[in-house]
Design an enzyme around this catalytic site. Structure first.
Site, mmCIF file in Angstrom:
data_model
loop_
_atom_site.group_PDB
_atom_site.id
_atom_site.type_symbol
_atom_site.label_atom_id
_atom_site.label_comp_id
_atom_site.label_asym_id
_atom_site.label_seq_id
_atom_site.Cartn_x
_atom_site.Cartn_y
_atom_site.Cartn_z
ATOM 1 N N THR A 4 -1.221 -0.287 -1.366
ATOM 2 C CA THR A 4 -0.385 -0.290 -0.170
ATOM 3 C C THR A 4 -0.122 1.168 0.162
ATOM 4 O O THR A 4 0.515 1.882 -0.613
ATOM 5 C CB THR A 4 0.932 -1.048 -0.397
ATOM 6 N N LYS A 49 0.550 -5.097 6.244
ATOM 7 C CA LYS A 49 1.357 -5.046 5.020
ATOM 8 C C LYS A 49 2.721 -4.413 5.310
ATOM 9 O O LYS A 49 3.742 -4.848 4.771
ATOM 10 C CB LYS A 49 0.617 -4.252 3.937
ATOM 11 N N LYS A 69 8.534 3.416 -1.764
ATOM 12 C CA LYS A 69 7.315 4.061 -1.235
ATOM 13 C C LYS A 69 6.867 3.355 0.049
ATOM 14 O O LYS A 69 6.609 3.984 1.078
ATOM 15 C CB LYS A 69 6.193 3.987 -2.265
#
Lengths: 290, 290
Positions: B100, B175, B243
């Site tokens: 990701t 995502k 993150k």
């Protein structure tokens, strides 16, 4: 069985109340009805309900009374006003408030009822107009457990997922927890859609991809597709959601807990209401970005 | 069929990567592996994988290379560093980043690969360590559609819900939309639990009551019960969620869209990380109130 059914009263005949009262009538109970706008009682009266002109009369005629009105101030008036249920109620009556209202007020009504030998329950619902129509509401009940059991057959005419949550106010508190969970999630659902659209994605494909995983929710599955279709019609009114969030925030403040997500959602929805969206469905939060 | 299988390379053997690489090996592909901590490759090497000492070597030996590493800076190093995949890659290779990571970086890798005749796809996943182990990850793919179709058999070894979302970066953008929806919902789930607990409710009963209705979500059904049991072990690390949220916020800012829910969630999670919870699961957001 040929046991004599108790007489039931019903106060508040909005979209929800009309369906709920109708189920009780269909089950063969004698039903007295009162609502501020008499016209809303017409269909029920044609089916055999008896119209009366005040909560006071309902309190005189009915042994079990259900209320589902608008705001906490309406609940207070219906129960404690000069023409109110508790003010004029008989010992042994059961009064059930199914309005989503303040837990603190629910405790007060319970205590006031108790002084007169009246059984009071708070029993807000979830499931909307369709749940009411199909008699599969979730019903969250607070008050004495024996009182809950006494009126359970009435609840079962209106709902499926019926839970006793403990002392007076706990039905309302549970509904508040429900609304708190929804509030922040609505922000996330709308933000995800706004992001996907601005990123140039095929939003329907994105929904199909993310709805079944860790981002999945009732709102993502049921409200996001309405947003994609530009459908902002109310399943649940923004003005009512604001009412619920104001109550929840007030209760959270009394408990001394921080609710940053709820506070943010309330701020955003108030802005939408100010933009004229108070009668839109909660999914119109998406318009915050327009 | 006796068709010759392409040689596959795999870079990044964390909990997810190990399971994913293992499925490819089990399907009979020759597998070259590289990871910063060699020890993490031991089980795969015992099963028949070949260890090499740099991404460069993987680029030389493998026709399809999958990467799933930590942060965007790691992705950039693995692809564009002096020992990197694209820097040393052969025309006609397929490089698939399943980390990701940043949509902007995904576009950059695609463009850099394209200059050398290398096919680059971004294909982040959702489903966690259990999804990886059971080969039922959701896989969100961006890049050229023909490239997606060429490597689909490899994706099918690792996932179930595999979607092609369009041009390079769109896998990562999807995502991000997923993480944005989760971020605000986690606040709502935790706030609802905090509220219920402070209101003196039986929290398990509340969850059973509200999880199936309009407040329902994956997080409410799967993470809230862990919170109730005091289980903060990581299904998904807070440090990784931070993150992701940092990337999403940065992309949203580039698009000029406001994301108040995401911003709030990031602030709260950063506070938790500062409290030493970065290696806890995302459900430890509940500790914000402790």
């Amino acid at each position: 069985m040929a046991t004599l059914k108790p007489t039931v009263g019903f106060i508040g005949l909005g979209v929800m109340g009309n369906s709920m009262a109708s189920h009780i009538l269909d089950a063969g109970y004698s039903l007295f009805v009162y609502t501020r706008t008499k016209k809303k009682a017409e269909a029920l009266v044609q089916k055999g309900a008896t119209w009366v002109s005040s909560p006071k009369e309902i309190a005189l005629y009915a042994e079990i009374v259900i209320t589902i009105v608008g705001y906490p101030k309406d609940v207070e008036e219906v129960y404690l006003g000069s023409e109110g249920l508790i003010t004029n109620g008989k010992p042994g009556s059961y009064f059930i408030d199914m309005t989503t209202s303040s837990p603190s007020l629910a405790k007060k009504l319970f205590a006031e009822g108790n002084k007169k030998g009246i059984h009071v329950l708070d029993a807000p619902v979830s499931g909307g107009d369709i749940g009411a129509k199909e008699a599969r509401l979730a019903i969250m009940v607070g008050g004495n457990e024996a009182d809950y059991e006494a009126v359970l057959p009435i609840f079962q005419l209106m709902g499926k997922n019926i839970a006793y949550l403990g002392e007076a106010g706990n039905g309302q508190h549970t509904k508040m927890a429900n609304q708190i969970a929804i509030a922040s999630n609505m922000i996330g659902v709308c933000e995800a859609l706004v992001y996907a659209k601005h990123a140039g994605l095929d939003v329907e494909k994105v929904l199909a991809t993310i709805s079944t995983g860790a981002a999945g929710s009732f709102s993502l599955s049921n409200l996001a597709p309405r947003i994609v279709n530009g459908d902002y019609s109310p399943g649940f009114f923004i003005k009512h959601f604001i009412k619920d969030m104001v109550i929840a925030l007030s209760e959270a403040e009394k408990m001394g807990i921080e609710t940053p997500g709820l506070s943010l959602a309330l701020t955003m929805y108030k802005k939408l209401a100010a933009m004229g969206e108070e009668n839109s469905g909660t999914q119109a939060l998406y318009k915050y970005w327009q």
